[in-house]
Design a protein around this motif. Structure first.
Motif, PDB file in Angstrom:
ATOM      1  N   SER A  40       0.832  -1.203   0.000  1.00  0.00           N
ATOM      2  CA  SER A  40       0.000   0.000   0.000  1.00  0.00           C
ATOM      3  C   SER A  40       0.869   1.257   0.000  1.00  0.00           C
ATOM      4  O   SER A  40       0.602   2.212  -0.730  1.00  0.00           O
ATOM      5  CB  SER A  40      -0.922  -0.008   1.220  1.00  0.00           C
ATOM      6  OG  SER A  40      -1.652   1.182   1.286  1.00  0.00           O
ATOM      7  N   GLY A  41       1.884   1.244   0.805  1.00  0.00           N
ATOM      8  CA  GLY A  41       2.795   2.387   0.867  1.00  0.00           C
ATOM      9  C   GLY A  41       3.546   2.595  -0.425  1.00  0.00           C
ATOM     10  O   GLY A  41       3.817   3.732  -0.826  1.00  0.00           O
ATOM     11  N   ALA A  67       2.393   1.915  -3.408  1.00  0.00           N
ATOM     12  CA  ALA A  67       1.449   2.540  -4.340  1.00  0.00           C
ATOM     13  C   ALA A  67       1.349   4.040  -4.072  1.00  0.00           C
ATOM     14  O   ALA A  67       1.341   4.851  -5.011  1.00  0.00           O
ATOM     15  CB  ALA A  67       0.082   1.877  -4.232  1.00  0.00           C
ATOM     16  N   TRP A  68       1.275   4.420  -2.821  1.00  0.00           N
ATOM     17  CA  TRP A  68       1.202   5.838  -2.472  1.00  0.00           C
ATOM     18  C   TRP A  68       2.497   6.553  -2.844  1.00  0.00           C
ATOM     19  O   TRP A  68       2.473   7.710  -3.282  1.00  0.00           O
ATOM     20  CB  TRP A  68       0.887   6.028  -0.998  1.00  0.00           C
ATOM     21  CG  TRP A  68      -0.548   5.769  -0.689  1.00  0.00           C
ATOM     22  CD1 TRP A  68      -1.066   4.710  -0.010  1.00  0.00           C
ATOM     23  CD2 TRP A  68      -1.665   6.576  -1.086  1.00  0.00           C
ATOM     24  NE1 TRP A  68      -2.429   4.816   0.037  1.00  0.00           N
ATOM     25  CE2 TRP A  68      -2.834   5.946  -0.607  1.00  0.00           C
ATOM     26  CE3 TRP A  68      -1.797   7.765  -1.792  1.00  0.00           C
ATOM     27  CZ2 TRP A  68      -4.103   6.467  -0.818  1.00  0.00           C
ATOM     28  CZ3 TRP A  68      -3.062   8.284  -2.000  1.00  0.00           C
ATOM     29  CH2 TRP A  68      -4.196   7.642  -1.516  1.00  0.00           C
ATOM     30  N   LEU A 115       2.350   7.190  -6.545  1.00  0.00           N
ATOM     31  CA  LEU A 115       1.443   8.305  -6.838  1.00  0.00           C
ATOM     32  C   LEU A 115       2.081   9.645  -6.483  1.00  0.00           C
ATOM     33  O   LEU A 115       1.941  10.623  -7.226  1.00  0.00           O
ATOM     34  CB  LEU A 115       0.130   8.127  -6.086  1.00  0.00           C
ATOM     35  CG  LEU A 115      -0.820   7.076  -6.647  1.00  0.00           C
ATOM     36  CD1 LEU A 115      -1.970   6.827  -5.679  1.00  0.00           C
ATOM     37  CD2 LEU A 115      -1.344   7.517  -7.989  1.00  0.00           C
ATOM     38  N   ALA A 116       2.761   9.700  -5.360  1.00  0.00           N
ATOM     39  CA  ALA A 116       3.428  10.943  -4.960  1.00  0.00           C
ATOM     40  C   ALA A 116       4.515  11.328  -5.956  1.00  0.00           C
ATOM     41  O   ALA A 116       4.645  12.509  -6.318  1.00  0.00           O
ATOM     42  CB  ALA A 116       4.019  10.793  -3.556  1.00  0.00           C
ATOM     43  N   VAL A 121      -5.704  11.968  -7.909  1.00  0.00           N
ATOM     44  CA  VAL A 121      -5.412  10.919  -6.919  1.00  0.00           C
ATOM     45  C   VAL A 121      -6.628  10.687  -6.034  1.00  0.00           C
ATOM     46  O   VAL A 121      -6.986   9.542  -5.727  1.00  0.00           O
ATOM     47  CB  VAL A 121      -4.174  11.277  -6.085  1.00  0.00           C
ATOM     48  CG1 VAL A 121      -4.018  10.356  -4.901  1.00  0.00           C
ATOM     49  CG2 VAL A 121      -2.925  11.243  -6.956  1.00  0.00           C
TER      50      VAL A 121
END
Length: 67
Positions: A18-19, A21-22, A25-26, A65
Motif C-alpha cells: 500500500s505504501g 502505491a502511495w 502516486l506521490a 489521486v
C-alpha cells in the motif's frame, strides 16, 4: 518511468504494498508539477506564472489521486 522506479525500490526501503502505491502516486504528482513548471519557464513565463502553473498542476494531480 519514475513511478515505476518508486514501485521497484519501495520494498527495498521497507515500504509495504500500500505504501509503495502511495509512493508511486506521490512521485507521479511531483513529476507532473516539475514538468509543468519547467514548461512554463521554457515558454517564457514570469516567476509568478511558473509558480502558479506548478500550484495548479499540484492541485490537479491531487484531485486525480483523490478520484
Amino acid at each position: 518511468m519514475l513511478p515505476a522506479v518508486a514501485v521497484a525500490i519501495g520494498p527495498l526501503l521497507g515500504v509495504d504494498r500500500s505504501g509503495t502505491a502511495w509512493l508511486a502516486l506521490a512521485v507521479a504528482v511531483a513529476q507532473q508539477v516539475v514538468w509543468a513548471t519547467l514548461g512554463a519557464i521554457r515558454a517564457g513565463a514570469s516567476r509568478r506564472m511558473a509558480v502558479a502553473e506548478g500550484v495548479v498542476n499540484l492541485l490537479l494531480g491531487l484531485v486525480i489521486v483523490a478520484a
